[in-house]
Design an enzyme around this catalytic site. Structure first.
Site, PDB file in Angstrom:
ATOM      1  N   TYR A 173      26.899  67.523  57.880  1.00 14.24           N
ATOM      2  CA  TYR A 173      26.329  66.617  56.870  1.00 14.24           C
ATOM      3  C   TYR A 173      25.207  67.339  56.124  1.00 14.24           C
ATOM      4  CZ  TYR A 173      23.234  63.024  55.008  1.00 14.24           C
ATOM      5  OH  TYR A 173      22.419  62.278  54.184  1.00 14.24           O
TER       6      TYR A 173
HETATM    7  N1  LIG Z   1      19.533  56.035  54.337  1.00 13.26           N
HETATM    8  C1  LIG Z   1      18.993  57.199  54.680  1.00 13.26           C
HETATM    9  O1  LIG Z   1      18.224  57.284  55.658  1.00 13.26           O
HETATM   10  C2  LIG Z   1      19.259  58.447  53.878  1.00 13.26           C
HETATM   11  C3  LIG Z   1      18.465  59.563  54.102  1.00 13.26           C
HETATM   12  C4  LIG Z   1      18.735  60.741  53.390  1.00 13.26           C
HETATM   13  C5  LIG Z   1      19.732  60.774  52.432  1.00 13.26           C
HETATM   14  N2  LIG Z   1      20.476  59.663  52.218  1.00 13.26           N
HETATM   15  C6  LIG Z   1      21.498  59.752  51.172  1.00 13.26           C
HETATM   16  O2  LIG Z   1      21.251  58.698  50.241  1.00 13.26           O
HETATM   17  C7  LIG Z   1      22.504  58.250  49.682  1.00 13.26           C
HETATM   18  C8  LIG Z   1      22.655  56.763  49.898  1.00 13.26           C
HETATM   19  O3  LIG Z   1      22.636  56.565  51.292  1.00 13.26           O
HETATM   20  P1  LIG Z   1      22.686  55.106  51.958  1.00 13.26           P
HETATM   21  O4  LIG Z   1      21.757  55.136  53.099  1.00 13.26           O
HETATM   22  O5  LIG Z   1      22.557  54.078  50.917  1.00 13.26           O
HETATM   23  O6  LIG Z   1      24.161  55.123  52.554  1.00 13.26           O
HETATM   24  P2  LIG Z   1      25.374  54.108  52.337  1.00 13.26           P
HETATM   25  O7  LIG Z   1      26.493  54.644  53.158  1.00 13.26           O
HETATM   26  O8  LIG Z   1      24.922  52.726  52.546  1.00 13.26           O
HETATM   27  O9  LIG Z   1      25.699  54.289  50.775  1.00 13.26           O
HETATM   28  C9  LIG Z   1      26.629  55.238  50.300  1.00 13.26           C
HETATM   29  C10 LIG Z   1      27.682  54.464  49.510  1.00 13.26           C
HETATM   30  O10 LIG Z   1      28.560  55.404  48.897  1.00 13.26           O
HETATM   31  C11 LIG Z   1      29.886  54.924  49.014  1.00 13.26           C
HETATM   32  N3  LIG Z   1      30.766  56.093  48.982  1.00 13.26           N
HETATM   33  C12 LIG Z   1      30.917  57.048  49.930  1.00 13.26           C
HETATM   34  N4  LIG Z   1      31.818  57.964  49.524  1.00 13.26           N
HETATM   35  C13 LIG Z   1      32.248  57.572  48.271  1.00 13.26           C
HETATM   36  C14 LIG Z   1      33.183  58.087  47.338  1.00 13.26           C
HETATM   37  N5  LIG Z   1      33.871  59.186  47.609  1.00 13.26           N
HETATM   38  N6  LIG Z   1      33.360  57.424  46.178  1.00 13.26           N
HETATM   39  C15 LIG Z   1      32.664  56.268  45.919  1.00 13.26           C
HETATM   40  N7  LIG Z   1      31.774  55.721  46.766  1.00 13.26           N
HETATM   41  C16 LIG Z   1      31.571  56.377  47.929  1.00 13.26           C
HETATM   42  C17 LIG Z   1      29.941  54.166  50.336  1.00 13.26           C
HETATM   43  O11 LIG Z   1      30.958  53.178  50.347  1.00 13.26           O
HETATM   44  C18 LIG Z   1      28.534  53.565  50.415  1.00 13.26           C
HETATM   45  O12 LIG Z   1      28.525  52.231  49.947  1.00 13.26           O
HETATM   46  C19 LIG Z   1      23.581  59.104  50.366  1.00 13.26           C
HETATM   47  O13 LIG Z   1      23.867  60.220  49.538  1.00 13.26           O
HETATM   48  C20 LIG Z   1      22.898  59.579  51.656  1.00 13.26           C
HETATM   49  O14 LIG Z   1      23.440  60.799  52.125  1.00 13.26           O
HETATM   50  C21 LIG Z   1      20.281  58.504  52.907  1.00 13.26           C
HETATM   51  O1  LIG Z   2      16.590  61.635  56.853  1.00 14.43           O
HETATM   52  C1  LIG Z   2      17.773  61.896  56.609  1.00 14.43           C
HETATM   53  O2  LIG Z   2      18.142  62.721  55.757  1.00 14.43           O
HETATM   54  C2  LIG Z   2      18.852  61.202  57.431  1.00 14.43           C
HETATM   55  O3  LIG Z   2      18.277  60.039  58.044  1.00 14.43           O
HETATM   56  C3  LIG Z   2      19.187  59.318  58.851  1.00 14.43           C
HETATM   57  O4  LIG Z   2      19.573  60.163  59.927  1.00 14.43           O
HETATM   58  P1  LIG Z   2      18.716  60.036  61.300  1.00 14.43           P
HETATM   59  O5  LIG Z   2      17.286  60.306  61.059  1.00 14.43           O
HETATM   60  O6  LIG Z   2      19.414  60.811  62.336  1.00 14.43           O
HETATM   61  O7  LIG Z   2      18.816  58.456  61.566  1.00 14.43           O
HETATM   62  P2  LIG Z   2      19.440  57.665  62.815  1.00 14.43           P
HETATM   63  O8  LIG Z   2      20.841  58.034  63.002  1.00 14.43           O
HETATM   64  O9  LIG Z   2      19.101  56.264  62.558  1.00 14.43           O
HETATM   65  O10 LIG Z   2      18.590  58.226  64.072  1.00 14.43           O
HETATM   66  C4  LIG Z   2      17.185  57.970  64.101  1.00 14.43           C
HETATM   67  C5  LIG Z   2      16.633  58.557  65.381  1.00 14.43           C
HETATM   68  O11 LIG Z   2      17.189  57.861  66.501  1.00 14.43           O
HETATM   69  C6  LIG Z   2      17.770  58.786  67.410  1.00 14.43           C
HETATM   70  N1  LIG Z   2      18.933  58.125  68.029  1.00 14.43           N
HETATM   71  C7  LIG Z   2      20.017  57.823  67.289  1.00 14.43           C
HETATM   72  C8  LIG Z   2      21.090  57.186  67.852  1.00 14.43           C
HETATM   73  C9  LIG Z   2      21.055  56.848  69.229  1.00 14.43           C
HETATM   74  O12 LIG Z   2      21.994  56.273  69.807  1.00 14.43           O
HETATM   75  N2  LIG Z   2      19.927  57.166  69.945  1.00 14.43           N
HETATM   76  C10 LIG Z   2      18.866  57.797  69.380  1.00 14.43           C
HETATM   77  O13 LIG Z   2      17.866  58.082  70.046  1.00 14.43           O
HETATM   78  C11 LIG Z   2      18.131  60.000  66.575  1.00 14.43           C
HETATM   79  O14 LIG Z   2      18.143  61.179  67.383  1.00 14.43           O
HETATM   80  C12 LIG Z   2      17.000  60.041  65.577  1.00 14.43           C
HETATM   81  O15 LIG Z   2      15.886  60.722  66.143  1.00 14.43           O
HETATM   82  C13 LIG Z   2      20.437  58.885  58.088  1.00 14.43           C
HETATM   83  O16 LIG Z   2      21.387  58.331  58.979  1.00 14.43           O
HETATM   84  C14 LIG Z   2      21.063  60.056  57.366  1.00 14.43           C
HETATM   85  O17 LIG Z   2      22.095  59.558  56.466  1.00 14.43           O
HETATM   86  C15 LIG Z   2      20.003  60.761  56.564  1.00 14.43           C
HETATM   87  O18 LIG Z   2      20.526  61.829  55.829  1.00 14.43           O
END
Ligand SMILES: NC(=O)c1ccc[n+]([C@@H]2O[C@H](COP(=O)([O-])OP(=O)(O)OC[C@H]3O[C@@H](n4cnc5c(N)ncnc54)[C@H](O)[C@@H]3O)[C@@H](O)[C@H]2O)c1
Ligand SMILES: O=C(O)[C@H]1O[C@H](OP(=O)(O)OP(=O)(O)OC[C@H]2O[C@@H](n3ccc(=O)[nH]c3=O)[C@H](O)[C@@H]2O)[C@H](O)[C@@H](O)[C@@H]1O
Length: 397
Positions: free
Chosen positions: A185
């Protein structure tokens, strides 16, 4: 250019559809922007689309409503957006024909590209979905913006804190190395940043990458720990806490969604102009930027769980294991000075306040016993009620 599967373009079109697209894309305020939001039925996409619409910008959304997590939650977000006048099309970002059709109909000034396969650990189960959406899909969006849209839009897109991988030098700064991704990822997000450089260099696309740090809040993602921990605590099911190899608690710079939205809108408003044209020639350099958007105060995951226990009025059934080699990183920590300087980004929501907003939404959305939201023990709740609530949640899992 179109995706290998049939293009959704064939199911869209006609005078009524074009009129609807133009209406949704048209700003209602002087100086408003017109934004194509990919991933608009996603967590961040929904909140950004609502905020853009509320301040008078034009918004058209697009999402493929995949079943990585409960599609009914995405449909509920789509309905919420529709109630505010925002259209979210059922389409894939790899559908170049559909994207071209959209740019022929609406003069988008910006693209907020959020569509991606998110989730760090799932990449070990379904690696191809990360390549299809996060690499091929990103190229598809950049291709249409660079070579078909006239004028070219400015692009703001979601990278990730995960590009910092196994770095130990904290807080993470944008000029730190990002060549040691710990998950596929993260590698696809890093690839996106390299691809952004080429589309900026060759075609003059204005591109801004935003490295979000573990975003949480209402209408959140059921695949993220804060969300499924809450579900498990209410249902009395065990949760597994990953501990770093050195025995320390995993830590995250949890960032509340409202702060992220302000960062996204700030980046859109300062994106600058693209300098290329349909001919593929650029008339000069265009902005190429990358920013951290985090909370600047990492918190142990155990602390996040303690706050959830208090808000839900129930103790978690915790199992602690050493972090498996699953793409996770031991900690994240954002330095946001560049975003603060360039567009006034300043996170203001504590984890306690943010999780309270999340729990209030969570209890309401899943129609749970309201005593839970007040942090009171819901021992008085009738077992059937709790069973029904747990069943409602697992059905929507
Ligand atoms: N939420 C976080 O903690 C976090 C952190 C870092 C980066 N991001 C990034 O931010 C963006 C939004 O994340 P989010 O948390 O809202 O996730 P999310 O999964 O809720 O939103 C992503 C959306 O994109 C859609 N999607 C996926 N592939 C697609 C495709 N090929 N065509 C059209 N739609 C598609 C999914 O159906 C989903 O609704 C993503 O790029 C994610 O990688 C999120
Ligand atoms: O900051 C980001 O870029 C990423 O943040 C999150 O990823 P993550 O921080 O791993 O979020 P979670 O999956 O919610 O995990 C949060 C914390 O809980 C821990 N965890 C997760 C799952 C679990 O079962 N147990 C557990 O201890 C993970 O190791 C992590 O430290 C989002 O899921 C990613 O899409 C995003 O890209």
């Amino acid at each position: 250019m179109s995706s290998s599967s049939a293009s959704a373009a064939a199911s869209y079109g006609g005078a009524a559809w074009e009129k609807e697209m133009r209406r949704s894309a048209r700003p209602s305020r002087d100086g408003g922007i017109s934004v194509l939001v990919t991933g608009a039925a996603g967590f961040v996409g929904t909140h950004c689309s609502l905020a853009l619409k509320a301040r008078g910008d034009g918004v058209v959304g697009l999402d493929n409503f995949n079943s990585y997590y409960d599609p009914s939650l995405k449909r509920a977000r789509q309905a919420l957006l529709a109630s505010r006048g925002v259209v979210v099309l059922d389409a894939d970002i790899n559908d170049g024909l559909l994207l071209e059709k959209l740019f022929d109909v609406a003069a988008f000034t910006h693209v907020l590209h959020l569509a991606a396969q998110a989730g760090v650990r799932y990449a070990m189960e379904a690696p191809q979905t990360y390549v299809a959406s996060n690499v091929a899909g990103l190229v598809s969006v950049f291709e249409v913006a660079a070579k078909h849209a006239d004028p070219q839009p400015a692009i703001v897109w979601a990278s990730s804190s995960s590009v910092y991988g196994l770095n130990t030098d904290a807080p993470f700064s944008e000029d730190h190395r990002t060549d040691r991704p710990a998950s596929l990822y993260a590698a696809t997000k890093k690839a996106g940043e390299a691809i952004a450089h080429t589309y900026n260099h060759i075609y003059g696309l204005s591109i801004t990458g935003l490295r979000f740090f573990t975003v949480y809040g209402p209408w959140g993602r059921p695949d993220m720990a804060y969300f499924f921990f809450a579900r498990s605590i209410v249902a009395g099911e065990p949760i597994t806490l990953f501990r770093a190899a050195d025995g320390s608690d995993a830590r995250r710079d949890f960032t509340y969604i409202d702060d992220i939205v302000k960062g996204c809108l700030g980046a859109l408003d300062t994106a600058g102009k693209s300098t290329g044209s349909k001919s593929g020639k650029k008339s000069g350099p265009a902005p190429l930027r990358v920013y951290n958007l985090g909370n600047t105060s990492p918190v142990p995951v155990t602390r996040m769980v303690a706050i959830l226990e208090k808000l839900l009025g129930k103790k978690a059934n915790k199992r602690i294991v050493t972090m498996p080699s699953n793409g996770d990183v031991p900690f994240t920590h954002a330095n946001v000075s560049h975003a603060a300087h360039d567009f006034g980004y300043r996170p203001t929501t504590s984890l306690e306040a943010g999780l309270r907003h999340f729990v209030d939404w969570f209890v309401e959305y899943y129609k749970l016993d309201t005593k839970i939201a007040k942090g009171a023990r819901s021992a008085a709740a009738k077992p059937a009620k709790k069973k029904k609530a747990a069943a409602a949640m697992s059905a929507s899992a």
